[in-house]
Design an enzyme around this catalytic site. Structure first.
Site, PDB file in Angstrom:
ATOM      1  CB  SER A   1      -2.792  -5.137  -3.389  1.00  0.00           C
ATOM      2  OG  SER A   1      -2.215  -4.826  -4.618  1.00  0.00           O
TER       3      SER A   1
ATOM      4  CG  ASP B   1      -3.309   1.772  -4.233  1.00  0.00           C
ATOM      5  OD1 ASP B   1      -4.183   1.578  -5.086  1.00  0.00           O
ATOM      6  OD2 ASP B   1      -2.785   0.851  -3.574  1.00  0.00           O
TER       7      ASP B   1
ATOM      8  CG  HIS C   1      -5.967  -1.530  -5.506  1.00  0.00           C
ATOM      9  ND1 HIS C   1      -4.776  -1.035  -5.010  1.00  0.00           N
ATOM     10  CD2 HIS C   1      -5.760  -2.853  -5.696  1.00  0.00           C
ATOM     11  CE1 HIS C   1      -3.900  -2.025  -4.905  1.00  0.00           C
ATOM     12  NE2 HIS C   1      -4.473  -3.145  -5.315  1.00  0.00           N
TER      13      HIS C   1
END
Length: 772
Positions: A555, A148, A224
């Site tokens: 996600s 990620d 994220h």
């Protein structure tokens, strides 16, 4: 006369220059080097040093010297598979593609990220003595790798209180870099690496670290990766919340599992995650010894084939699966349109997103003593009193332009908007809550009510109080504004409410099947919570106080499945990735909290089907005791590739073994998946499956079929009897079409039950024109 000659000479010179210039772009293009990935399939050498030396030797042969090869090469892929990333011109790429052992040479591409209570919603309660969380000891001893945007190591979610020692099999490192050193790792965060060479080559200007564009280390610059990592395996954090909302005990799915992060996604320049960096992350994760990989990244439609190096996630995950590593990937956020699902390789667990039973209602009190409700996560900047309210079209800069309806920037009259709450109606995906809030703020507005087609996930405006409503509530507010002489409204601070709505629904953004590249494969496989998920975040703005944020997307659903897979792996250490996927799919739920079918939040709001949720919403506590599993291995996937038209050369390159696809007799419909999908049923067709008993040794299962509409089915045999010597049995499902016209997909299911276990697989069939 002299002037005429000079003009003629000038014209001739210009023509001559132009005739040479037409070749200049080709010369520049030929001389320009870009990163290419030279993929060579499975390793020939077990020794990674020997593999790397063979890469340099090949590149030296192409470029003429060892020095040139050293300057050209970015990465050598030498652990999970063989290949390298190097700067090559187009002609050099074409030349090396013909070298012995080279499967494919392709240019580097960019991929995009798919952007507390959820575990309680899934009934994984750490205070219960009988569930998967406690049975697996919370995932102790397993290692989850997250590919990620990095990690914020200081987050409380990554503290190592209560963690077991780092497994002796671990080979990873804590790679140092900007604002990151080895002390940032511990018994929870046991590894961190970062890969930037691929994205650097895609940027014409170097990254500017002084302005905070990104951080040149495994430290997360966007938030994220921190969010997904903590969702999968975050440790316990008391009083976690987002601006006072969703308060409670936060943790990941496997709070005692170890974490390793691989940063491949960057914010600077165009942003994204390149093939070269992704493949290196997979290669290192395989080497390091992870058990599970969570990848919330995807390609866009149209999709590349599974043996095409441009599908780096499919390639990397194939080699991970070959080493027994379970890979979970996000389905994508382009729903509710059909055929938008991404990450569709049959060896990947592809995850859709649903809502949970938590909401953040915010009251809108009108001057006529009526109260309506919307949702919001903005807890500050409320004046707590009644304020003038108006409709955006009434205060448009240009009454002939309908851009004011959605509160697009520059469309509102500042004099008329000042000091008022503005009601806006969004009709396009271009205009969202945040952009409308900026427009209202710039015009002097003090609050926003944003009416839009039902869409899941809430954003914080930070600037002014913002409340999202659907068209029905928006229209009721508009009717009041039109009738009242001096309309006023009061916007209340949102509150957290749990369990008072019927849930779950499939999130509107969650990408839908069928697979555009392999219609015979059901995708997505499974659904998990992915709307307004509270998890750790980087410290920016108001989030500094809590260190958590609410985010939505597949996600967010993907690391839920990664965490649950780690729990199952803790209990069944020898289970294959396919076995874990089967346990998840065959035990999933298709019903909501009131017993009705899960609904999809698309254009029709119909009952969800397998193209929305795969097997259904994950049920972790049932997945630990599935009864039967549909197992598969690399050989099965190789046969599948052969059956779908891949050449012997391309499949051999993927496995680095001699594969003869002409001898493959597997029908693609017979890949042993926990689902049956038939895209073209014309008259009669037989599908074969094989199940392995993982329950009591002496078990007897009986089949029950819910046939798709217009289809007759027959299961042979209808009873499966297992004993000490027979733990694997094969059965057939025969499908007969009784439709006389071509139709769309129809759905059903096949259930095997022994009285205790219910082993369900979804069925999807599209009948074609009846041939008489």
């Amino acid at each position: 006369m002299m002037g005429t000659k000079l003009n003629l000479l000038a014209i001739l010179a210009l023509v001559s220059i132009q005739s040479h210039l037409q070749f200049l772009p080709k010369l520049i293009e030929a001389a320009k080097s870009n990163v290419h990935i030279v993929y060579m399939g499975e390793k020939k050498h077990e020794d990674p040093v020997a593999t790397k030396m063979s890469h340099y030797k090949m590149l030296s042969t192409l470029l003429g010297s060892k020095e040139a090869a050293k300057n050209s090469m970015l990465y050598s892929y030498k652990h999970g598979f063989s290949g390298f990333a190097a700067r090559l011109t187009e002609s050099q790429a074409e030349e090396i593609a013909a070298f012995p052992g080279v499967v494919q040479v392709i240019p580097n591409r960019i991929h995009k990220l798919h952007t507390t209570r959820s575990w309680e919603f899934l009934r994984l309660n750490d205070r219960s003595s009988k569930n998967l969380l406690t049975e697996s000891n919370m995932g102790e001893g397993t290692i989850i790798g997250v590919i990620d945007s990095g990690v914020w190591p200081e987050s409380e979610s990554f503290n190592d209180r209560g963690m077991s020692p780092i497994p002796s099999r671990w080979k990873g490192i804590c790679q140092e870099g900007q604002l990151f050193n080895s002390s940032n790792c511990n018994k929870k965060l046991i590894g961190a690496r970062w890969f930037i060479k691929g994205i650097l080559d895609q940027n014409e200007t170097p990254v500017n670290i002084s302005n905070g564009e990104d951080i040149l280390s495994a430290r997360d610059g966007s938030g994220h990766g921190t969010h997904t990592a903590s969702t999968a395996a975050g440790n316990f954090v008391e009083n976690a919340n987002y601006e006072g909302l969703a308060s409670g005990l936060a943790r990941g799915g496997a709070p005692r599992a170890h974490l390793a992060v691989y940063k491949v996604c960057w914010s600077f320049g165009p942003g994204g995650c390149t093939d070269a960096d992704l493949l290196k992350a997979f290669d290192k994760a395989i080497h390091d010894g992870v058990d599970i990989l969570s990848v919330s990244i995807g390609n866009s439609i149209p999709l590349f084939s599974y043996a095409d190096q441009r599908n780096s996630i499919a390639i990397g995950s194939f080699h991970a699966i070959a080493k027994g590593i379970t890979v979970a990937c996000s389905a994508g956020n382009d729903g509710p349109t059909a055929m938008t699902v991404e990450n569709t390789a049959p060896w990947i667990i592809t995850v859709a997103a649903t809502t949970i039973d938590r909401a953040f209602p915010s009251a809108i009190a009108l001057g006529n003593n009526r109260t309506l409700w919307g949702q919001s996560v903005d807890t500050g900047m409320h004046n707590h009193g009644f304020t003038s309210i108006t409709y955006s079209e009434r205060i448009a800069v240009n009454s002939m332009d309908d851009s004011a309806q959605g509160c697009e920037q520059g469309s509102l009259n500042a004099t008329l908007a000042a000091g008022k709450i503005i009601l806006c109606f969004s009709k396009s995906s271009r205009q969202n809550l945040l952009t409308a809030a900026i427009s209202v703020l710039e015009a002097g507005g003090v609050g926003l009510i944003f009416a839009q087609y039902r869409s899941d996930g809430l954003e914080s405006c930070h600037l002014i109080p913002c409340i999202k409503v659907d068209y029905e509530v928006g229209t009721q507010i508009l009717s009041y504004i039109r009738k009242a002489r001096s309309p006023i409204a009061k916007l209340s601070i949102p509150k957290t409410v749990v369990g008072e709505w019927i849930y779950p629904r499939v999130a509107d953004f969650s990408a839908r099947g069928p697979s555009s590249i392999s219609p015979a494969l059901l995708k997505p496989d499974i659904a998990a919570p992915g709307v307004d998920i509270l998890a750790a975040y980087i410290p920016t703005g108001k989030e500094i106080s809590s260190g958590h944020a609410l985010h939505s997307g597949t996600s967010m659903s993907c690391p839920h499945i990664a965490g649950i897979a780690a729990l199952i792996k803790s209990v069944y250490k020898n289970w294959s990735p396919a076995a874990i996927r089967s346990a998840l799919v065959t035990t999933a739920s298709q019903t909501r909290t009131d017993g009705s079918n899960i609904a999809e939040e698309g254009s029709t709001r119909k009952a969800a089907d397998p193209f929305d949720i795969g097997g259904g919403l994950v049920n972790p506590n049932k997945a630990v005791d599935p009864g039967l599993i549909y197992d598969a291995g690399i050989e099965d996937y190789v046969q599948f590739l052969c059956s779908t038209g891949y050449s012997s050369k391309s499949v051999s390159g993927l496995t680095h073994t001699n594969i003869n696809c002409t001898k493959s007799r597997l029908n693609e419909l017979n890949l042993n998946l926990p689902s049956i999908t038939i895209p073209n049923l014309k008259r009669k067709l037989t599908v074969t499956r094989k199940v392995t008993n993982v329950g009591p040794v002496d078990s007897v299962y009986k089949a029950t079929v819910q046939a798709p509409q217009g289809i007759k089915t027959k299961v042979e045999p209808q009873i499966l009897s297992f004993n000490k010597t027979t733990q694997i049995l094969t059965f057939k499902v025969i499908f007969f079409s009784i439709q006389k016209v071509t139709g769309g997909y129809r759905f059903g299911s096949l259930i095997w039950t022994d009285g205790k276990h219910i082993v369900r697989i979804p069925i999807s069939v599209r009948a074609m024109l009846f041939e008489s």
